[in-house]
Design a protein around this motif. Structure first.
Motif, PDB file in Angstrom:
ATOM      1  N   VAL A  16     117.876   7.249   4.614  1.00 19.46           N
ATOM      2  CA  VAL A  16     119.202   6.944   5.122  1.00 19.46           C
ATOM      3  C   VAL A  16     119.530   5.484   4.825  1.00 19.46           C
ATOM      4  N   GLU A  17     120.775   5.222   4.455  1.00 22.86           N
ATOM      5  CA  GLU A  17     121.275   3.858   4.338  1.00 22.86           C
ATOM      6  C   GLU A  17     121.938   3.517   5.670  1.00 22.86           C
ATOM      7  N   ALA A  18     121.447   2.487   6.339  1.00 18.83           N
ATOM      8  CA  ALA A  18     121.904   2.151   7.688  1.00 18.83           C
ATOM      9  C   ALA A  18     122.588   0.790   7.708  1.00 18.83           C
ATOM     10  N   GLU A  19     123.628   0.679   8.508  1.00 19.50           N
ATOM     11  CA  GLU A  19     124.336  -0.588   8.671  1.00 19.50           C
ATOM     12  C   GLU A  19     123.584  -1.488   9.632  1.00 19.50           C
ATOM     13  N   ASN A  20     123.521  -2.771   9.295  1.00 18.85           N
ATOM     14  CA  ASN A  20     122.914  -3.735  10.206  1.00 18.85           C
ATOM     15  C   ASN A  20     123.691  -3.756  11.515  1.00 18.85           C
ATOM     16  N   GLY A  21     122.956  -3.882  12.617  1.00 22.70           N
ATOM     17  CA  GLY A  21     123.564  -3.894  13.940  1.00 22.70           C
ATOM     18  C   GLY A  21     123.563  -2.534  14.611  1.00 22.70           C
ATOM     19  N   SER A  22     123.467  -1.465  13.825  1.00 23.52           N
ATOM     20  CA  SER A  22     123.370  -0.129  14.408  1.00 23.52           C
ATOM     21  C   SER A  22     121.929   0.083  14.855  1.00 23.52           C
ATOM     22  N   THR A  23     121.652   1.244  15.422  1.00 24.00           N
ATOM     23  CA  THR A  23     120.280   1.527  15.845  1.00 24.00           C
ATOM     24  C   THR A  23     119.673   2.613  14.961  1.00 24.00           C
ATOM     25  N   VAL A  24     118.364   2.679  14.983  1.00 28.45           N
ATOM     26  CA  VAL A  24     117.649   3.717  14.239  1.00 28.45           C
ATOM     27  C   VAL A  24     118.073   5.098  14.749  1.00 28.45           C
ATOM     28  N   MET A  25     118.308   5.237  16.045  1.00 25.51           N
ATOM     29  CA  MET A  25     118.767   6.494  16.622  1.00 25.51           C
ATOM     30  C   MET A  25     120.153   6.873  16.123  1.00 25.51           C
ATOM     31  N   GLU A  26     121.088   5.940  16.136  1.00 25.58           N
ATOM     32  CA  GLU A  26     122.458   6.238  15.697  1.00 25.58           C
ATOM     33  C   GLU A  26     122.465   6.769  14.268  1.00 25.58           C
ATOM     34  N   ASN A  27     121.651   6.174  13.422  1.00 24.12           N
ATOM     35  CA  ASN A  27     121.598   6.597  12.031  1.00 24.12           C
ATOM     36  C   ASN A  27     120.947   7.972  11.884  1.00 24.12           C
ATOM     37  N   ALA A  28     119.976   8.272  12.731  1.00 21.06           N
ATOM     38  CA  ALA A  28     119.371   9.604  12.707  1.00 21.06           C
ATOM     39  C   ALA A  28     120.403  10.657  13.089  1.00 21.06           C
ATOM     40  N   ILE A  29     121.178  10.395  14.117  1.00 18.58           N
ATOM     41  CA  ILE A  29     122.202  11.340  14.578  1.00 18.58           C
ATOM     42  C   ILE A  29     123.273  11.520  13.505  1.00 18.58           C
ATOM     43  N   ARG A  30     123.758  10.417  12.936  1.00 16.36           N
ATOM     44  CA  ARG A  30     124.808  10.487  11.897  1.00 16.36           C
ATOM     45  C   ARG A  30     124.357  11.293  10.689  1.00 16.36           C
ATOM     46  N   ASN A  31     123.066  11.295  10.433  1.00 14.92           N
ATOM     47  CA  ASN A  31     122.542  11.946   9.238  1.00 14.92           C
ATOM     48  C   ASN A  31     121.769  13.233   9.546  1.00 14.92           C
ATOM     49  N   ALA A  32     121.942  13.756  10.758  1.00 19.10           N
ATOM     50  CA  ALA A  32     121.364  15.043  11.174  1.00 19.10           C
ATOM     51  C   ALA A  32     119.857  15.127  10.935  1.00 19.10           C
TER      52      ALA A  32
END
Length: 106
Positions: A16-32
């Protein structure tokens, strides 16, 4: 963008490509990413976003704070590298981070 690799319990990988400032959890949810339930939405009020941080990344991620440690008491199969993914903020220093999802959540 910071790259995070999630390894599901069955061994499948999700990069996953994640934005700085977000959380590891938020990126997991966004990417199912399977296995990350995040029932409390990231409020550190449950243990359903539990992950194992790859040992090579433990120092960069850091230790859990007291509130997170308390919530980890409710997680399934807690290990020395266990963290709640809602409490890990994405930054340039975490580019390449690898986390593994436990067999099941609490």
């Amino acid at each position: 963008m910071t790259k995070i690799t999630y390894i599901a319990h069955d061994g499948s990988k999700f990069e996953v490509e994640a934005e700085n400032g977000s959380t590891v959890m938020e990126n997991a949810i966004r990417n199912a990413v399977p296995g990350i339930e995040a029932e409390c939405g990231g409020a550190c009020a449950c243990a359903t976003c539990h992950v194992y941080v790859d040992e090579a990344w433990s120092a960069a991620v850091g230790e859990p704070e007291a509130m997170e440690e308390d919530m980890l008491d409710f997680a399934y199969d807690v290990r020395p590298t266990s963290r709640l993914s809602c409490q890990i903020r994405v930054s340039d220093e975490l580019d390449g981070l690898v986390v593994q999802v436990p067999e099941r959540q609490a």
